[in-house]
Design a protein around this motif. Structure first.
Motif, PDB file in Angstrom:
ATOM      1  N   UNK A  32       0.800  -1.231   0.000  1.00 39.89           N
ATOM      2  CA  UNK A  32       0.000   0.000   0.000  1.00 39.89           C
ATOM      3  C   UNK A  32       0.830   1.277   0.000  1.00 39.89           C
ATOM      4  N   UNK A  33       2.002   1.247   0.600  1.00 38.78           N
ATOM      5  CA  UNK A  33       2.770   2.479   0.822  1.00 38.78           C
ATOM      6  C   UNK A  33       3.953   2.536  -0.134  1.00 38.78           C
ATOM      7  N   UNK A  34       4.168   3.697  -0.713  1.00 38.96           N
ATOM      8  CA  UNK A  34       5.302   3.887  -1.624  1.00 38.96           C
ATOM      9  C   UNK A  34       6.539   4.280  -0.816  1.00 38.96           C
ATOM     10  N   UNK A  35       7.269   3.261  -0.358  1.00 38.42           N
ATOM     11  CA  UNK A  35       8.426   3.531   0.506  1.00 38.42           C
ATOM     12  C   UNK A  35       9.742   3.502  -0.250  1.00 38.42           C
ATOM     13  N   UNK A  36       9.797   2.838  -1.382  1.00 40.08           N
ATOM     14  CA  UNK A  36      11.048   2.756  -2.136  1.00 40.08           C
ATOM     15  C   UNK A  36      11.336   4.102  -2.800  1.00 40.08           C
ATOM     16  N   UNK A  37      12.621   4.401  -2.947  1.00 39.78           N
ATOM     17  CA  UNK A  37      13.051   5.665  -3.544  1.00 39.78           C
ATOM     18  C   UNK A  37      13.925   5.368  -4.748  1.00 39.78           C
ATOM     19  N   UNK A  38      13.658   6.072  -5.836  1.00 34.74           N
ATOM     20  CA  UNK A  38      14.508   5.995  -7.020  1.00 34.74           C
ATOM     21  C   UNK A  38      15.133   7.374  -7.189  1.00 34.74           C
ATOM     22  N   UNK A  39      16.438   7.442  -6.930  1.00 25.52           N
ATOM     23  CA  UNK A  39      17.177   8.699  -6.992  1.00 25.52           C
ATOM     24  C   UNK A  39      17.871   8.782  -8.342  1.00 25.52           C
ATOM     25  N   UNK A  40      17.695   9.916  -9.028  1.00 20.11           N
ATOM     26  CA  UNK A  40      18.320  10.122 -10.336  1.00 20.11           C
ATOM     27  C   UNK A  40      19.265  11.305 -10.248  1.00 20.11           C
ATOM     28  N   UNK A  41      20.478  11.103 -10.802  1.00 17.03           N
ATOM     29  CA  UNK A  41      21.486  12.156 -10.821  1.00 17.03           C
ATOM     30  C   UNK A  41      22.093  12.194 -12.216  1.00 17.03           C
ATOM     31  N   UNK A  42      21.964  13.333 -12.888  1.00 18.81           N
ATOM     32  CA  UNK A  42      22.454  13.484 -14.255  1.00 18.81           C
ATOM     33  C   UNK A  42      23.951  13.803 -14.200  1.00 18.81           C
ATOM     34  N   UNK A  43      24.760  12.810 -14.472  1.00 18.37           N
ATOM     35  CA  UNK A  43      26.213  12.964 -14.376  1.00 18.37           C
ATOM     36  C   UNK A  43      26.737  13.902 -15.460  1.00 18.37           C
ATOM     37  N   UNK A  44      26.256  13.723 -16.676  1.00 17.72           N
ATOM     38  CA  UNK A  44      26.795  14.491 -17.803  1.00 17.72           C
ATOM     39  C   UNK A  44      26.461  15.975 -17.731  1.00 17.72           C
ATOM     40  N   UNK A  45      25.310  16.343 -17.169  1.00 23.35           N
ATOM     41  CA  UNK A  45      24.898  17.748 -17.136  1.00 23.35           C
ATOM     42  C   UNK A  45      25.130  18.413 -15.786  1.00 23.35           C
ATOM     43  N   UNK A  46      25.780  17.739 -14.857  1.00 19.48           N
ATOM     44  CA  UNK A  46      26.000  18.308 -13.529  1.00 19.48           C
ATOM     45  C   UNK A  46      27.141  19.329 -13.564  1.00 19.48           C
ATOM     46  N   UNK A  47      26.870  20.578 -13.169  1.00 21.43           N
ATOM     47  CA  UNK A  47      27.938  21.579 -13.142  1.00 21.43           C
ATOM     48  C   UNK A  47      28.870  21.412 -11.933  1.00 21.43           C
ATOM     49  N   UNK A  48      28.506  20.572 -10.983  1.00 22.50           N
ATOM     50  CA  UNK A  48      29.282  20.423  -9.747  1.00 22.50           C
ATOM     51  C   UNK A  48      30.488  19.504  -9.895  1.00 22.50           C
ATOM     52  N   UNK A  49      30.489  18.653 -10.918  1.00 21.72           N
ATOM     53  CA  UNK A  49      31.541  17.649 -11.031  1.00 21.72           C
ATOM     54  C   UNK A  49      32.647  18.089 -11.990  1.00 21.72           C
ATOM     55  N   UNK A  50      33.912  17.995 -11.560  1.00 21.02           N
ATOM     56  CA  UNK A  50      35.014  18.211 -12.503  1.00 21.02           C
ATOM     57  C   UNK A  50      35.043  17.066 -13.530  1.00 21.02           C
ATOM     58  N   UNK A  51      35.615  17.310 -14.673  1.00 18.32           N
ATOM     59  CA  UNK A  51      35.598  16.332 -15.775  1.00 18.32           C
ATOM     60  C   UNK A  51      36.217  14.978 -15.412  1.00 18.32           C
ATOM     61  N   UNK A  52      37.397  14.935 -14.734  1.00 14.11           N
ATOM     62  CA  UNK A  52      37.945  13.606 -14.403  1.00 14.11           C
ATOM     63  C   UNK A  52      37.033  12.807 -13.470  1.00 14.11           C
ATOM     64  N   UNK A  53      36.400  13.500 -12.512  1.00  7.09           N
ATOM     65  CA  UNK A  53      35.490  12.823 -11.581  1.00  7.09           C
ATOM     66  C   UNK A  53      34.266  12.318 -12.351  1.00  7.09           C
ATOM     67  N   UNK A  54      33.781  13.105 -13.290  1.00  4.48           N
ATOM     68  CA  UNK A  54      32.626  12.725 -14.106  1.00  4.48           C
ATOM     69  C   UNK A  54      32.919  11.439 -14.882  1.00  4.48           C
TER      70      UNK A  54
END
Length: 140
Positions: A32-54
């Motif tokens: 009955x309860x929606x407890x699961x979480x699907x987290x999405x993180x856009x690696x290619x468009x993230x301005x926070x990540x330096x290129x080598x880390x990406x």
């Protein structure tokens, strides 16, 4: 802002969370309860990540990264939505931290020195002598 390392911080708006029903055993709560979480993180468009880390994060993500470069983490270990949400975020941060550490330089093979070779052969000869002396005495 979510602090990942000293240099990397993620903005909350870069994360997209979707709640869904978890699979597996759990009775009425899970049905009955929606407890699961699907987290999405856009690696290619993230301005926070330096290129080598990406690049390292894309490689570390493996099958969890879609063709568009979006990392998808599904958390359904816990009974509550809040704990699953925290679990998904912690797993994302752990993955980014792992990608943030640069790989060690490749090992260059070295050759043993002449002294090391000599010591090794002397040790082998000494051990052989000890074993030879353990045999039966000659019948002379």
């Amino acid at each position: 802002m979510i602090r990942v390392t000293n240099r990397i911080s993620l903005d909350e708006s870069e994360l997209q969370e979707e709640f869904l029903r978890a699979s597996g055993a759990g009775g009425q709560n899970i049905q009955k309860v929606e407890t699961a979480v699907q987290l999405r993180f856009d690696i290619l468009r993230s301005p926070s990540l330096p290129e080598p880390v990406r690049q390292r994060l894309l490689r570390l993500g493996g099958r969890r990264v879609t063709g568009e470069g979006v990392l998808v983490i599904t958390a359904q270990r816990h009974r509550t939505q809040l704990r699953n949400r925290e679990d998904a975020r912690e797993r994302l941060l752990a993955l980014i931290r792992e990608a943030a550490t640069p790989p060690p330089p490749p090992r260059r093979p070295t050759r043993p020195t002449l002294g090391a070779k000599t010591r090794r052969l002397e040790g082998k000869a000494k051990r052989g002598d000890v074993k030879r002396l353990r045999g039966r005495p000659d019948a002379e």
